[in-house]
Design an enzyme around this catalytic site. Structure first.
Site, short mmCIF file in Angstrom:
data_model
loop_
_atom_site.label_atom_id
_atom_site.label_comp_id
_atom_site.label_asym_id
_atom_site.label_seq_id
_atom_site.Cartn_x
_atom_site.Cartn_y
_atom_site.Cartn_z
N ASP A 166 0.82 -1.07 0.00
CA ASP A 166 -0.13 0.11 -0.04
C ASP A 166 0.60 1.37 0.19
O ASP A 166 0.48 2.29 0.83
CB ASP A 166 -1.11 0.08 1.14
CG ASP A 166 -1.89 -1.11 1.24
OD1 ASP A 166 -1.89 -1.94 0.12
OD2 ASP A 166 -2.72 -1.18 1.98
N LYS A 202 -6.98 -4.64 -3.15
CA LYS A 202 -7.71 -5.38 -2.04
C LYS A 202 -8.67 -4.19 -1.42
O LYS A 202 -8.52 -2.90 -1.65
CB LYS A 202 -6.89 -5.66 -1.01
CG LYS A 202 -5.91 -4.58 -0.42
CD LYS A 202 -5.10 -5.20 0.56
CE LYS A 202 -4.09 -4.20 1.32
NZ LYS A 202 -4.84 -3.33 2.23
N CYS A 226 -1.92 -2.72 7.48
CA CYS A 226 -2.01 -3.73 6.58
C CYS A 226 -0.65 -4.21 6.31
O CYS A 226 -0.62 -5.69 6.14
CB CYS A 226 -2.10 -2.72 5.34
SG CYS A 226 -3.64 -1.98 5.22
#
Length: 214
Positions: A11, A112, A157
């Site tokens: 991310d 995601k 994450c």
């Protein structure tokens, strides 16, 4: 040269970096670390992959959708949920990978958080482990057994991605210098690293990782 290892960037998107909608403190320094890792991977023939938060407009985790104060807690689809500022909305500049990353070196990206009814911190599964992303299948197809992981955010994450990777049987190395945390509570990142290490991840300094491939 190794062919059973991959670098997983978690991310590293504009909305999590300086000036973004959900900026993680000091996130841009993680971009620099990722760049060093990617350059060494290119030299060694190690594939680089990346996960992306990729939310639809009106995702259920957004505080604005819930009429809630950002960073407070509630439940989404029966699971504990932090209400976040709107971030990484599909197709927006905030959802793009940081421009300082040499994206031509990234072999594949894995979205995601696409289901509006459930959040997805891990790059492998949604938070309820009800649906799987394409990441595990890609890694298996390419005979990857060891992952080096870095990215944003340490306490969300990155942590859940690492824990799922370990459960799936991967050997996992985490580069702490390349991770930054949200730290809603001051010790969250420290505790996240401890949890990852207790589960079997190897925490390795950047210079030590780079020295392996000198």
């Amino acid at each position: 040269m190794t062919h059973d290892e991959a670098l997983l960037l978690v991310d590293l998107q504009n909305d999590f970096c300086d000036g973004g909608a959900l900026a993680v403190p000091d996130a841009d320094s993680a971009i620099g670390v990722a760049g060093q890792l990617m350059a060494r991977c290119q030299h060694q023939g190690i594939p680089v992959v990346a996960s992306l938060d990729w939310h639809p407009v009106q995702h259920g985790s957004f505080a604005s959708v819930q009429g809630a104060t950002p960073f407070t807690e509630g439940k989404l689809d029966g699971l504990p949920q932090t209400w976040w500022p709107d971030h990484c909305v599909q197709g927006t500049p905030g959802a793009r990978l940081h421009s300082a990353l040499q994206q031509s070196l990234i072999a594949a990206t894995f979205p995601k958080g696409e289901d509006p009814n459930i959040d997805s911190y891990s790059a492998f599964f949604d938070n309820g482990h009800r649906q799987e992303t394409a990441l595990h299948g890609w890694l298996q197809q390419h005979a990857i057994r060891h992952l080096t992981v870095t990215g944003l955010a340490t306490d969300y994450c990155v942590k859940y991605t690492v824990l799922d990777a370990l459960r799936l049987g991967y050997q996992v190395t985490v580069i702490p210098e390349g991770c930054r945390g949200v730290n809603l509570a001051p010790q969250d990142s420290k505790l996240a690293f401890e949890e990852m290490e207790s589960a079997g991840a190897h925490l390795l300094a950047l210079h030590a990782w780079l020295n392996k491939y000198d």
